[in-house]
Design an enzyme around this catalytic site. Structure first.
Site, PDB file in Angstrom:
ATOM      1  N   HIS A   1     -54.490  34.282  88.986  1.00  0.00           N
ATOM      2  CA  HIS A   1     -55.655  34.665  88.198  1.00  0.00           C
ATOM      3  C   HIS A   1     -55.355  35.791  87.222  1.00  0.00           C
ATOM      4  O   HIS A   1     -55.860  35.800  86.089  1.00  0.00           O
ATOM      5  CB  HIS A   1     -56.791  35.075  89.139  1.00  0.00           C
ATOM      6  CG  HIS A   1     -56.411  36.146  90.130  1.00  0.00           C
ATOM      7  ND1 HIS A   1     -57.180  37.258  90.354  1.00  0.00           N
ATOM      8  CD2 HIS A   1     -55.341  36.283  90.969  1.00  0.00           C
ATOM      9  CE1 HIS A   1     -56.609  38.025  91.275  1.00  0.00           C
ATOM     10  NE2 HIS A   1     -55.495  37.447  91.663  1.00  0.00           N
TER      11      HIS A   1
ATOM     12  N   ASP B   1     -61.207  33.685  97.163  1.00  0.00           N
ATOM     13  CA  ASP B   1     -60.733  34.537  98.256  1.00  0.00           C
ATOM     14  C   ASP B   1     -61.840  34.871  99.253  1.00  0.00           C
ATOM     15  O   ASP B   1     -61.619  34.870 100.467  1.00  0.00           O
ATOM     16  CB  ASP B   1     -60.130  35.829  97.700  1.00  0.00           C
ATOM     17  CG  ASP B   1     -58.704  35.615  97.208  1.00  0.00           C
ATOM     18  OD1 ASP B   1     -58.339  34.448  96.954  1.00  0.00           O
ATOM     19  OD2 ASP B   1     -57.965  36.608  97.076  1.00  0.00           O
TER      20      ASP B   1
ATOM     21  N   ASN C   1     -54.749  31.259  99.103  1.00  0.00           N
ATOM     22  CA  ASN C   1     -53.713  32.194  98.648  1.00  0.00           C
ATOM     23  C   ASN C   1     -54.254  33.616  98.700  1.00  0.00           C
ATOM     24  O   ASN C   1     -53.919  34.457  97.867  1.00  0.00           O
ATOM     25  CB  ASN C   1     -53.255  31.849  97.233  1.00  0.00           C
ATOM     26  CG  ASN C   1     -51.910  32.477  96.890  1.00  0.00           C
ATOM     27  OD1 ASN C   1     -51.203  32.983  97.756  1.00  0.00           O
ATOM     28  ND2 ASN C   1     -51.556  32.456  95.613  1.00  0.00           N
TER      29      ASN C   1
ATOM     30  N   LYS D   1     -60.201  32.889  91.683  1.00  0.00           N
ATOM     31  CA  LYS D   1     -59.774  33.713  92.812  1.00  0.00           C
ATOM     32  C   LYS D   1     -60.543  35.020  92.861  1.00  0.00           C
ATOM     33  O   LYS D   1     -60.882  35.513  93.950  1.00  0.00           O
ATOM     34  CB  LYS D   1     -58.271  33.978  92.709  1.00  0.00           C
ATOM     35  CG  LYS D   1     -57.690  34.752  93.878  1.00  0.00           C
ATOM     36  CD  LYS D   1     -56.178  34.864  93.745  1.00  0.00           C
ATOM     37  CE  LYS D   1     -55.587  35.701  94.858  1.00  0.00           C
ATOM     38  NZ  LYS D   1     -55.708  35.082  96.183  1.00  0.00           N
TER      39      LYS D   1
END
Length: 677
Positions: A404, A52, A95, A432
């Site tokens: 995750h 992320d 995502n 993530k």
């Protein structure tokens, strides 16, 4: 990080030690964007390294920020400071909702031409309420796919005109708090000459995440007032200013797994549970209130400003009926803790689970049922009743939905009273937010040695056992032991220590051998931090290894050292007596062989490729003679274990041999039917 197709976790029994958590995802991406919008350079310490944050950093570079990542977990961001972002630009957000939503709002206000997209699941996550709010300001935003969902196109050259700010900006608060966070971080850009008001329509969920946003805005010079979390006022004259440096607090959501771990698992002998470093009871993150729920279920939690200590208290855990609006991410951990409770646990007000990385209510219900739980799910609740009896627990292969938190939550099921293993599919999805989650888990959990699986691959010289074993270990995410290298490494270490390899130094060499810091990683053999791969493959090293093997005390010490490689999550060991002497209880033993002619040809190609001259017939004669010696020696003669599976790989490729070993291993797993691939 484990990048295997799946990771098999053996049953766990106890916990002890200390874990250091990575930085908060929520704080990390907020800080990165605020730094990007500010004037000056911001040094961000303890930044989370994850998927992320990676997509956010890449996007900031694309729009014209200077990003310096040369300091490990420290990153320096030189912000736009009033400059227009570079455009046009196509930005991939993966995502990461904490990147997609705030960056959409900021770029819409700054102006330019941008396309923002992500993985397929991101294109299923709603963003329409945020877009509607931005359109109230005159922002030009189009959907490139389905209305209400990414991907998006922002296409207007100028920022928001002042006349668009005459009325409050209205945004729904009952779908995702990220919509309000995005507006709170972006609208100061339009508040240079007048105050900007945001009104929340409906109940605001996840208020603690908005509290994080407000505190971080204040650090960057923007003090936002609010009335009962429904009306927010950004003052006129707002101007982002870098604080110079800022530290990212450890992730309270990630702490939930280890808080739960301490609540579920008994402490190892002589220990007092588990200590978490990096986040404490006075954390600014709302998910720290997970502590309250864990205590209600029976956990004993103490802590300070930057640490938590957790021990198991009441057992079994107490079932709870909990409103989880304030801890939406951490509440998933409660659903797995419910497996160990004395009744039915109900988690309410979790409608936001439906629009996260996956439909988390459906996902948690499906996977909990696999383990034997009874689960009821609703629009905004989940109700979990644990298996009634020990024998009602089931082994399960957990599908993780590229989420995750699903992967990390279900790792806690390994403490089940039936002592059943749990398979986690696609373990790399934890990247993530917590790339090294499983390594951290293994560092503080213990289990009986016989619970840790071992695959033994024995065979004669040049049978390919080392290559096959290393590949099997890599495919399973298990540790690897090249037993044939152990004597060579011991001899090398002895000589480096000034010890002659003879009976006079046997005791000292044996003492040293017990604790040799040997690792096998990525095809390399490491002694401490030194790569000794080539040093132990010489003819001289082989002769020294033979002298070492003649010392009984050294052989005994090396058996103990080889046993120490049996660590979580499992081991693949290759050699000549792994299945017969070293690990006789291994659940899978393979005896890998090939004809002498085939092995001689392989050895010949290997030597020629390294620039050595060789004769195939001489090599074959040498191998046949060595086979005869090895099979008739008095100590641990070379032979298949009684329960070994013999694999003749004379006509097989390496991949074919590896696949056969893996197929045999899969057949022995209790969840083989639901295994992926």
């Amino acid at each position: 990080m484990y990048s295997t197709a799946f990771l098999d976790l053996p049953p766990m029994q106890a916990v002890s030690g200390e874990v250091h958590l990575p930085g908060s995802k929520s704080i990390s991406n907020r800080v990165l964007l605020l730094a990007a919008l500010s004037r000056g350079t911001t040094t961000v310490h303890d930044l989370l390294a994850s998927d992320d944050t990676r997509v956010m950093l890449d996007a900031l570079r694309q729009i014209g920020c200077v990003v310096d990542e040369t300091g490990g977990s420290t990153v320096c961001i030189t912000g736009l400071g009033g400059r227009a972002p570079l455009s046009p630009a196509k930005l991939f957000m993966g995502n990461a909702g904490t990147a997609m939503r705030p960056l959409t709002a900021a770029l819409a206000l700054l102006g330019g031409q941008f396309e923002l997209s992500g993985v397929p699941r991101m294109h299923e996550r709603p963003i329409g309420d945020l877009v509607d709010a931005l359109r109230q300001l005159g922002c030009q935003i189009d959907y490139l796919g389905n209305d209400g969902y990414p991907p998006l196109r922002i296409a207007h050259a100028q920022g928001v005109p002042a006349l668009a700010l005459s009325a409050p900006i209205r945004v729904r608060g009952d779908v995702s708090s990220q919509f309000l966070t995005a507006l709170l971080m972006a609208l100061p850009l339009a508040a240079a000459t007048q105050a900007v008001v945001i009104e929340v329509v409906g109940e605001l969920i996840s208020k603690p995440y908005i509290a994080i946003t407000l505190q971080l805005l204040a650090r960057f010079g923007i003090v936002v007032a609010h009335q009962n979390w429904q009306r927010f006022t950004i003052p006129a004259g707002s101007n982002y200013q870098s604080p110079g440096s800022i530290h990212v607090e450890a992730d309270a959501s990630s702490a939930s797994y280890f808080i739960a771990l301490g609540a579920i698992a008994p402490s190892a002998t002589g220990q007092k549970g588990i200590k978490i470093q990096g986040v404490g009871l006075d954390s600014i993150q709302g998910d720290i209130r997970f502590v309250e729920a864990a205590r209600a279920m029976g956990a004993v939690v103490t802590g300070g400003a930057n640490w938590l200590q957790i021990e198991r208290g009441a057992w079994p855990l107490q079932a709870i009926d909990q409103d989880c609006n304030h801890i939406p991410d951490a509440a998933m951990t409660l659903a797995v803790m419910a497996l160990y409770a004395n009744g039915t646990t109900t988690l309410r007000n979790i409608a936001s689970w439906r629009v996260k990385e996956t439909d988390r209510i459906a996902a948690m219900a499906t996977e909990l049922r696999k383990l034997g739980a009874t689960v009821e799910e609703g629009v905004d609740f989940i109700r979990v009743t644990p298996p009634g009896r020990v024998e009602d627990w089931k082994p399960a292969s957990i599908h993780t939905y590229d989420d995750h938190r699903v992967a990390m939550c279900f790792s806690l099921a390994t403490f089940n009273p039936a002592h059943l293993p749990v398979r986690i599919e696609d373990p790399k999805c934890v990247a993530k937010t917590f790339p090294d989650y499983f390594e951290a888990l293994f560092s503080v959990t213990q289990t009986a040695t016989d619970h840790i699986p071992v695959i033994c691959i024995d065979g004669p010289t040049a049978s390919g056992k080392g290559t096959v074993a290393a590949a099997v270990a890599q495919r399973l995410g298990y540790r690897f032991l090249d037993s044939g290298a152990m004597y060579r490494i011991t001899a090398l270490a002895a000589l480096r220590a000034g010890l002659a390899i003879d009976e006079g130094h046997e005791a000292r060499i044996a003492a040293m051998a017990q604790n040799l810091p040997v690792r096998f990683e990525g095809g390399k053999v490491l002694l401490g931090g030194d790569d000794v791969t080539d040093a132990i493959r010489t003819e001289e090293a082989g002769m020294n290894a033979s002298r070492v093997s003649a010392l009984p005390a050294v052989r005994t010490a090396l058996v103990q050292l080889q046993h120490s490689f049996r660590r979580l999550p499992g081991l693949v060991a290759d050699g000549r007596d792994m299945g017969t002497v070293i690990f006789p209880d291994a659940p899978l033993k393979v005896y890998l062989t090939a004809s002498a002619a085939c092995r001689a040809e392989r050895r010949h190609k290997q030597l020629i490729s390294k620039g050595f001259s060789a004769n195939i017939e001489d090599l074959r004669a040498d191998l046949e003679a060595r086979d005869a010696r090895d099979s008739t020696r008095s100590i641990a003669p070379l032979k298949p274990a009684q329960d070994a599976l013999v694999l003749d790989n004379s006509t097989l490729t390496i991949d074919e041999a590896v696949n056969q070993v893996l197929a045999w291993w899969q057949e022995r797993q209790p969840f083989a039917v639901s295994a992926p691939g």
